[in-house]
Scaffold this active site. Structure first.
Site, mmCIF file in Angstrom:
data_model
loop_
_atom_site.group_PDB
_atom_site.id
_atom_site.type_symbol
_atom_site.label_atom_id
_atom_site.label_comp_id
_atom_site.label_asym_id
_atom_site.label_seq_id
_atom_site.Cartn_x
_atom_site.Cartn_y
_atom_site.Cartn_z
ATOM 1 N N MET A 119 0.793 -1.329 -0.020
ATOM 2 C CA MET A 119 0.088 -0.041 -0.110
ATOM 3 C C MET A 119 0.695 1.230 0.252
ATOM 4 O O MET A 119 2.072 1.347 0.298
ATOM 5 C CB MET A 119 -0.928 -0.085 1.251
ATOM 6 C CG MET A 119 -2.065 -1.022 1.175
ATOM 7 S SD MET A 119 -2.957 -1.279 2.716
ATOM 8 C CE MET A 119 -3.909 0.192 2.331
ATOM 9 N N HIS A 120 0.044 2.405 -0.099
ATOM 10 C CA HIS A 120 0.734 3.802 -0.153
ATOM 11 C C HIS A 120 1.727 4.366 -1.092
ATOM 12 O O HIS A 120 2.056 5.333 -0.980
ATOM 13 C CB HIS A 120 1.358 3.852 1.310
ATOM 14 C CG HIS A 120 0.577 3.255 2.402
ATOM 15 N ND1 HIS A 120 -0.760 3.743 2.848
ATOM 16 C CD2 HIS A 120 0.979 2.423 3.425
ATOM 17 C CE1 HIS A 120 -0.714 2.907 4.093
ATOM 18 N NE2 HIS A 120 -0.051 2.291 4.182
ATOM 19 N N ASP A 175 -2.619 -5.075 0.327
ATOM 20 C CA ASP A 175 -2.317 -6.518 0.747
ATOM 21 C C ASP A 175 -2.660 -6.979 1.868
ATOM 22 O O ASP A 175 -3.036 -8.419 1.993
ATOM 23 C CB ASP A 175 -0.454 -6.214 0.979
ATOM 24 C CG ASP A 175 -0.126 -5.148 2.022
ATOM 25 O OD1 ASP A 175 -0.876 -4.502 2.381
ATOM 26 O OD2 ASP A 175 0.943 -5.084 1.673
#
Length: 491
Positions: free
Chosen positions: A79-80, A236
């Site tokens: 992520m991110h 995830d």
């Protein structure tokens, strides 16, 4: 047949699931992380795609008949990360990853620029999130910022390569600080705080819905026939939850991968940013989750294996298993903050510490300290979730760390919670991605989101929990004692 792709930080994994829900085959291809400066963490999106194609080739070779029957693809990913595309959809610079800490100053700027940030996004501004990265880019790489036309998350870049469409999902988008998490939609107010608009964002599709179809030329090159659906997929951890059947309120798991995550499903949006708890959308409509995150978990064991010269992680774990139980009380203490920390400290400058070394300290006792330090970090995460009103009595264990029974028992003892390991636990988000692909073909949630068979149970030992409690208190006292010695404190 359903194909799940999990774009991790250290590896791209691919997994095939059959129509009976069983795992047919798995393959992986490693990835490298670039750290050109202190606090920086980057990867080249082209390396993600090359690794994906390698994984496809491995699965085709290993299971040609099964591969030819693939009818849908699902995605899971770290992520991110900020993947920046220009006007011709070209990648403008290496992706800035989730464990990059350079945008710490911009977090304060974002909080000031968006007064309703905590209310809408449900999370503190942290350097790992996507929005502060764009503020950093605007300040330090203005020419690149001016060329940005699209911002994609890592797995959404893979979706773009697969389908030619720019599509994301609410679970992954929750980690950008641009999402109205309760509404499961982009927030114009939060986007404006970083000089962006919806035009810079992919359209959002729920994780279990089709986001597009595999490009015909790519399907032909991969040896697939007919129209192959591509699900929008999930971040995830939300994907991992789908993989182990954590789809109902109260279900939860611990992920021991590069990072360490404690994840619990909720029936509504329950933000509590004050304790650095994440409140995100789940990968299924009408559900959310709370999550504590430590930035270094199984990666701590990999680091110490290299540092100590052990043959491999399994050999090092065997050395720890051979230690007499009486030696644990005298082992060093380890702060697992090798890449800063989120829950509970939200400190990009936090550093790892191995405290209490003596002439009697051995490689095995230090390795035990690393395992214990990660378990203590998870205990801090559980305490933060409990403060936010979440209670759990059993947690599943997923990710690479799930292979170690020694570590699983230690976590059970520290948290005083039953830990269970499921079939395919090491598959992590790849299994969830394959299940999301299955759902995208119209399959029923009750059929797809079952809990895999339990292969091991670890019951907490009350005496061991009490003994570890004293060391946990020393662990918690160590961070404030050394915090001023970290770079920001010295400055």
């Amino acid at each position: 047949m359903y194909f799940g792709i999990d774009l991790g930080t250290s590896e791209v994994k691919g997994l095939l699931v059959g129509p009976d829900g069983r795992i047919v085959a798995q393959a992986g291809e490693p990835l490298d992380v670039s750290r050109p400066q202190a606090l920086w963490s980057e990867q080249d999106p082209a390396a993600w795609w090359a690794a994906t194609e390698t994984v496809v080739a491995k699965l085709r070779e290993a299971q040609p008949l099964a591969w030819a029957q693939v009818r849908a693809v699902g995605l899971s990913g770290q992520m991110h990360g900020a993947v920046l595309l220009g006007a011709a959809d070209e990648v403008l610079r290496p992706a800035i990853l989730w464990n990059d800490g350079r945008s710490h100053a911009e977090c304060d700027e974002l909080t000031a620029a968006a007064p309703r940030l905590h209310q809408l996004a449900g999370n503190l501004a942290m350097p790992g999130f996507t929005a502060p990265k764009l503020l950093w880019l605007r300040k330090h790489e203005p020419d690149t910022y001016a060329r940005v036309r699209t911002v994609l998350l890592p797995k959404d870049y893979l979706a773009f390569m697969l389908t030619g469409d720019k599509v994301g999902d609410p679970s992954d988008a929750s980690g950008t600080l641009w999402l109205d998490v309760a509404a499961r939609d982009w927030s114009d107010e939060l986007l404006a705080a970083t000089g962006l608009s919806r035009a810079h964002m992919p359209r959002l599709v729920e994780s279990d819905r089709p986001a597009g179809v595999l490009r015909p030329a790519l399907a032909h090159a991969w040896g697939l026939r007919g129209e192959v659906a591509v699900a929008s997929g999930a971040g995830d951890n939300a994907a991992s939850a789908i993989g182990i059947g954590a789809n109902r309120p109260g279900d939860g798991f611990i992920s021991l991968g590069t990072s360490g995550v404690l994840f619990v499903v909720n029936d509504r949006f329950r933000p509590n940013p004050a304790s650095a708890v994440h409140a995100f959308c789940h990968a299924l409509p009408g559900r959310w989750h709370q999550m504590s995150v430590m930035l270094s978990a199984a990666s701590c064991l990999r680091w110490f294996t290299r540092l100590s010269g052990a043959a491999n992680e399994a050999a090092l774990l065997a050395e720890v298993a051979a230690l007499p139980a009486t030696s644990f009380a005298a082992a060093p203490l380890f702060l697992p903050y090798l890449a800063g920390e989120r829950t509970p400290h939200n400190d990009a400058f936090a550093q790892g510490t191995l405290h209490g070394l003596t002439h009697e300290s051995t490689r095995a006792s230090c390795a035990y300290a690393v395992l214990e330090g990660v378990a203590f970090g998870l205990a801090d995460g559980l305490a933060a979730l409990q403060a936010a009103g979440t209670q759990v009595s059993r947690l599943s264990l997923v990710g690479g760390g799930a292979r170690s029974g020694l570590w699983a028992q230690l976590i059970a003892d520290v948290l005083d919670v039953e830990i269970v390991v499921h079939t395919g636990a090491e598959a992590g988000g790849a299994l969830g991605a394959a299940r999301l692909a299955w759902l995208a073909t119209g399959a029923d949630e009750a059929t797809v989101c079952t809990k895999p068979d339990v292969t091991a149970r670890y019951q907490p030992d009350s005496a061991r929990h009490a003994a570890l409690g004293a060391r946990l208190q020393r662990f918690r006292a160590l961070y404030p004692a050394v915090q001023s010695l970290n770079p920001r404190g010295a400055a």
